[in-house]
Design a protein around this motif. Structure first.
Motif, short mmCIF file in Angstrom:
data_model
loop_
_atom_site.label_atom_id
_atom_site.label_comp_id
_atom_site.label_asym_id
_atom_site.label_seq_id
_atom_site.Cartn_x
_atom_site.Cartn_y
_atom_site.Cartn_z
N MET A 91 -70.36 -63.75 -12.15
CA MET A 91 -70.43 -65.13 -12.63
C MET A 91 -70.19 -65.21 -14.14
O MET A 91 -69.50 -66.10 -14.61
CB MET A 91 -71.81 -65.71 -12.25
N ALA A 92 -70.78 -64.24 -14.87
CA ALA A 92 -70.61 -64.22 -16.33
C ALA A 92 -69.14 -63.98 -16.69
O ALA A 92 -68.65 -64.53 -17.67
CB ALA A 92 -71.49 -63.15 -16.96
N ALA A 93 -68.44 -63.18 -15.91
CA ALA A 93 -67.03 -62.91 -16.17
C ALA A 93 -66.21 -64.18 -16.01
O ALA A 93 -65.27 -64.43 -16.77
CB ALA A 93 -66.52 -61.80 -15.24
N LEU A 94 -66.55 -65.00 -15.01
CA LEU A 94 -65.84 -66.26 -14.79
C LEU A 94 -66.06 -67.21 -15.97
O LEU A 94 -65.11 -67.85 -16.45
CB LEU A 94 -66.29 -66.91 -13.49
N VAL A 95 -67.29 -67.30 -16.46
CA VAL A 95 -67.60 -68.16 -17.60
C VAL A 95 -66.83 -67.68 -18.83
O VAL A 95 -66.26 -68.47 -19.58
CB VAL A 95 -69.12 -68.20 -17.86
N ASN A 96 -66.80 -66.37 -19.06
CA ASN A 96 -66.06 -65.82 -20.20
C ASN A 96 -64.57 -66.14 -20.12
O ASN A 96 -63.93 -66.46 -21.12
CB ASN A 96 -66.25 -64.30 -20.29
N LYS A 97 -64.00 -66.08 -18.92
CA LYS A 97 -62.58 -66.41 -18.74
C LYS A 97 -62.31 -67.88 -19.01
O LYS A 97 -61.31 -68.24 -19.62
CB LYS A 97 -62.12 -66.03 -17.34
N ILE A 98 -63.21 -68.73 -18.59
CA ILE A 98 -63.05 -70.18 -18.81
C ILE A 98 -63.12 -70.48 -20.31
O ILE A 98 -62.32 -71.24 -20.85
CB ILE A 98 -64.09 -70.98 -18.01
N VAL A 99 -64.09 -69.88 -21.00
CA VAL A 99 -64.23 -70.09 -22.45
C VAL A 99 -63.00 -69.58 -23.17
O VAL A 99 -62.44 -70.25 -24.05
CB VAL A 99 -65.52 -69.41 -22.98
N LEU A 100 -62.53 -68.39 -22.80
CA LEU A 100 -61.33 -67.82 -23.42
C LEU A 100 -60.11 -68.70 -23.17
O LEU A 100 -59.33 -68.96 -24.09
CB LEU A 100 -61.09 -66.41 -22.88
N LEU A 101 -59.97 -69.20 -21.95
CA LEU A 101 -58.84 -70.08 -21.63
C LEU A 101 -58.90 -71.36 -22.44
O LEU A 101 -57.88 -71.83 -22.93
CB LEU A 101 -58.83 -70.38 -20.13
N SER A 102 -60.08 -71.92 -22.61
CA SER A 102 -60.18 -73.17 -23.39
C SER A 102 -59.80 -72.94 -24.85
O SER A 102 -59.17 -73.76 -25.47
CB SER A 102 -61.58 -73.77 -23.28
#
Length: 171
Positions: free
Chosen positions: A1-12
């Protein structure tokens, strides 16, 4: 789950610069923009316009009497108010310059200017605000870093004569 949040933040963080660079996209209303309209109101004279700011140069454009030219740009965020564009206007052997957009003065999303021999006039639905032409080098925001107008001349300088690096002035 933390990896998904990190990817979303990085993408933004990756998408924000892309949105800022998309100067022509109208769907992103949160990016402050301004559009400048310039109309030639010189009777029977063609008007040549050269507009630029500190970083960009719109090049030369020629307008027949009654013709319009429009350009847009992203302005500084609402709390900074430092965006400034200036133009060189030339017709029949005369040249004048004017700060066509000073965010502290104009602060509009669409500014329509009417160019006359006496000076530029900013068009409003109910009235016109007319200004005097600026003298060379004079800009609206005195006391701050002046914008360079050295390359706004209509005449091109001759190219420099170059010699090879190993040349000592003899053949």
């Amino acid at each position: 789950m933390a990896a998904l949040v990190n990817k979303i933040v990085l993408l933004s963080f990756m998408l924000v610069p892309i949105f800022v660079m998309m100067d022509g996209v109208e769907s992103f209303k949160f990016i402050p923009r301004a559009v400048i309209g310039i109309e030639n109101q010189l009777p029977n004279l063609k008007l040549t316009i050269h507009c630029k700011d500190k970083y960009r140069d719109n090049g030369f454009h020629t307008l027949a009497p009654g013709e319009n030219y429009r350009f847009g740009f992203i302005t500084a965020p609402f709390f900074i108010k430092r965006t400034q564009w200036f133009c060189l206007f030339s017709w029949h052997g005369e040249s004048r310059n004017f700060d066509i957009y000073v965010e502290e003065r104009d602060d509009c999303s669409y500014c329509q200017w009417l160019i006359r021999k006496s000076g530029p006039c900013k068009y409003y639905a109910t009235h016109l605000d007319c200004y005097q032409w600026k003298t060379t080098g004079q800009h609206e925001r005195q006391g701050r870093k002046m914008l360079l107008i050295s390359n706004t001349s209509i005449q091109q300088e001759p190219p420099l004569s170059l010699q090879p690096l190993n040349s000592q002035g003899r053949d």
